[in-house]
Scaffold this motif. Structure first.
Motif, PDB file in Angstrom:
ATOM      1  N   PRO A  81       0.810  -1.221   0.000  1.00  0.00           N
ATOM      2  CA  PRO A  81       0.000   0.000   0.000  1.00  0.00           C
ATOM      3  C   PRO A  81       0.847   1.277   0.000  1.00  0.00           C
ATOM      4  O   PRO A  81       0.448   2.282  -0.567  1.00  0.00           O
ATOM      5  CB  PRO A  81      -0.818  -0.093   1.282  1.00  0.00           C
ATOM      6  CG  PRO A  81      -0.661  -1.463   1.795  1.00  0.00           C
ATOM      7  CD  PRO A  81       0.554  -2.051   1.173  1.00  0.00           C
ATOM      8  N   GLU A  82       2.030   1.233   0.618  1.00  0.00           N
ATOM      9  CA  GLU A  82       2.854   2.442   0.667  1.00  0.00           C
ATOM     10  C   GLU A  82       3.444   2.825  -0.694  1.00  0.00           C
ATOM     11  O   GLU A  82       3.841   3.959  -0.895  1.00  0.00           O
ATOM     12  CB  GLU A  82       3.975   2.336   1.715  1.00  0.00           C
ATOM     13  CG  GLU A  82       4.960   1.219   1.481  1.00  0.00           C
ATOM     14  CD  GLU A  82       4.617  -0.067   2.217  1.00  0.00           C
ATOM     15  OE1 GLU A  82       5.462  -0.962   2.204  1.00  0.00           O
ATOM     16  OE2 GLU A  82       3.529  -0.181   2.775  1.00  0.00           O
ATOM     17  N   ASP A  83       3.488   1.882  -1.623  1.00  0.00           N
ATOM     18  CA  ASP A  83       3.992   2.173  -2.970  1.00  0.00           C
ATOM     19  C   ASP A  83       2.871   2.388  -3.983  1.00  0.00           C
ATOM     20  O   ASP A  83       3.131   2.542  -5.171  1.00  0.00           O
ATOM     21  CB  ASP A  83       4.884   1.021  -3.461  1.00  0.00           C
ATOM     22  CG  ASP A  83       6.147   0.896  -2.650  1.00  0.00           C
ATOM     23  OD1 ASP A  83       6.723   1.944  -2.314  1.00  0.00           O
ATOM     24  OD2 ASP A  83       6.561  -0.240  -2.355  1.00  0.00           O
ATOM     25  N   LYS A  84       1.649   2.427  -3.512  1.00  0.00           N
ATOM     26  CA  LYS A  84       0.499   2.520  -4.402  1.00  0.00           C
ATOM     27  C   LYS A  84       0.528   3.783  -5.270  1.00  0.00           C
ATOM     28  O   LYS A  84       0.289   3.723  -6.482  1.00  0.00           O
ATOM     29  CB  LYS A  84      -0.792   2.484  -3.587  1.00  0.00           C
ATOM     30  CG  LYS A  84      -2.036   2.344  -4.395  1.00  0.00           C
ATOM     31  CD  LYS A  84      -3.238   2.196  -3.471  1.00  0.00           C
ATOM     32  CE  LYS A  84      -4.460   1.813  -4.248  1.00  0.00           C
ATOM     33  NZ  LYS A  84      -5.597   1.560  -3.359  1.00  0.00           N
ATOM     34  N   GLN A  85       0.860   4.916  -4.689  1.00  0.00           N
ATOM     35  CA  GLN A  85       0.878   6.172  -5.443  1.00  0.00           C
ATOM     36  C   GLN A  85       1.967   6.142  -6.519  1.00  0.00           C
ATOM     37  O   GLN A  85       1.736   6.582  -7.649  1.00  0.00           O
ATOM     38  CB  GLN A  85       1.109   7.339  -4.491  1.00  0.00           C
ATOM     39  CG  GLN A  85       1.034   8.685  -5.185  1.00  0.00           C
ATOM     40  CD  GLN A  85       1.184   9.830  -4.196  1.00  0.00           C
ATOM     41  OE1 GLN A  85       1.294   9.619  -2.996  1.00  0.00           O
ATOM     42  NE2 GLN A  85       1.188  11.037  -4.701  1.00  0.00           N
ATOM     43  N   GLU A  86       3.128   5.615  -6.188  1.00  0.00           N
ATOM     44  CA  GLU A  86       4.211   5.535  -7.167  1.00  0.00           C
ATOM     45  C   GLU A  86       3.851   4.577  -8.304  1.00  0.00           C
ATOM     46  O   GLU A  86       4.114   4.862  -9.473  1.00  0.00           O
ATOM     47  CB  GLU A  86       5.504   5.084  -6.498  1.00  0.00           C
ATOM     48  CG  GLU A  86       6.693   5.121  -7.434  1.00  0.00           C
ATOM     49  CD  GLU A  86       8.005   4.846  -6.724  1.00  0.00           C
ATOM     50  OE1 GLU A  86       9.015   4.801  -7.414  1.00  0.00           O
ATOM     51  OE2 GLU A  86       8.008   4.683  -5.493  1.00  0.00           O
ATOM     52  N   ARG A  87       3.239   3.447  -7.962  1.00  0.00           N
ATOM     53  CA  ARG A  87       2.801   2.498  -9.003  1.00  0.00           C
ATOM     54  C   ARG A  87       1.800   3.141  -9.937  1.00  0.00           C
ATOM     55  O   ARG A  87       1.894   3.002 -11.162  1.00  0.00           O
ATOM     56  CB  ARG A  87       2.148   1.265  -8.352  1.00  0.00           C
ATOM     57  CG  ARG A  87       3.095   0.246  -7.841  1.00  0.00           C
ATOM     58  CD  ARG A  87       2.381  -1.064  -7.531  1.00  0.00           C
ATOM     59  NE  ARG A  87       1.109  -0.920  -6.842  1.00  0.00           N
ATOM     60  CZ  ARG A  87       0.939  -1.011  -5.535  1.00  0.00           C
ATOM     61  NH1 ARG A  87       1.957  -1.228  -4.748  1.00  0.00           N
ATOM     62  NH2 ARG A  87      -0.259  -0.879  -5.000  1.00  0.00           N
ATOM     63  N   ARG A  88       0.830   3.844  -9.366  1.00  0.00           N
ATOM     64  CA  ARG A  88      -0.193   4.488 -10.199  1.00  0.00           C
ATOM     65  C   ARG A  88       0.400   5.575 -11.088  1.00  0.00           C
ATOM     66  O   ARG A  88       0.029   5.709 -12.248  1.00  0.00           O
ATOM     67  CB  ARG A  88      -1.303   5.062  -9.328  1.00  0.00           C
ATOM     68  CG  ARG A  88      -2.209   4.004  -8.785  1.00  0.00           C
ATOM     69  CD  ARG A  88      -3.381   4.609  -8.069  1.00  0.00           C
ATOM     70  NE  ARG A  88      -4.298   3.560  -7.655  1.00  0.00           N
ATOM     71  CZ  ARG A  88      -5.342   3.757  -6.910  1.00  0.00           C
ATOM     72  NH1 ARG A  88      -5.626   4.973  -6.472  1.00  0.00           N
ATOM     73  NH2 ARG A  88      -6.125   2.761  -6.583  1.00  0.00           N
ATOM     74  N   GLY A  89       1.325   6.346 -10.549  1.00  0.00           N
ATOM     75  CA  GLY A  89       1.981   7.385 -11.340  1.00  0.00           C
ATOM     76  C   GLY A  89       2.774   6.796 -12.488  1.00  0.00           C
ATOM     77  O   GLY A  89       2.716   7.281 -13.625  1.00  0.00           O
ATOM     78  N   LEU A  90       3.497   5.727 -12.202  1.00  0.00           N
ATOM     79  CA  LEU A  90       4.281   5.062 -13.238  1.00  0.00           C
ATOM     80  C   LEU A  90       3.380   4.435 -14.298  1.00  0.00           C
ATOM     81  O   LEU A  90       3.656   4.530 -15.496  1.00  0.00           O
ATOM     82  CB  LEU A  90       5.180   4.002 -12.600  1.00  0.00           C
ATOM     83  CG  LEU A  90       6.294   3.420 -13.424  1.00  0.00           C
ATOM     84  CD1 LEU A  90       7.190   4.516 -13.989  1.00  0.00           C
ATOM     85  CD2 LEU A  90       7.128   2.464 -12.591  1.00  0.00           C
TER      86      LEU A  90
END
Length: 89
Positions: A59-68
């Motif tokens: 969950p903590e990498d969710k924003q980075e995954r979505r941006g990528l």
């Protein structure tokens, strides 16, 4: 080359540069995590795959995954639309 074509290609180049930056930053961050987790300077495939799997689910990498994912989708759309955007007039 027409002005719209130059603008389109410039935007595509800037988008590619941003995508390259994001991918490199993500891969270097994942490598740092693998080094920290394994305790060795050059972690093997198992440590790297474990960290990558955690990146895909955490969950903590969710924003980075979505941006990528978003910038990748836009870059693909730009690449596919190049033929239509640069048609000779």
């Amino acid at each position: 080359m027409s002005a719209p074509a130059v603008i389109f290609l410039t935007l595509q180049a800037l988008l590619f540069a941003a995508w390259t930056f994001m991918v490199a930053r993500t891969l270097l961050r994942l490598r740092r995590r693998a080094v920290a987790q394994s305790g060795v300077t050059f972690p093997g495939p198992r440590a790297s795959l474990t960290v990558f799997g955690h990146f895909l689910r955490s969950p903590e990498d969710k924003q980075e995954r979505r941006g990528l994912l978003a910038i990748t989708a836009v870059l693909i759309a730009f690449s596919l639309s190049t033929q239509f955007a640069l048609e000779p007039t």
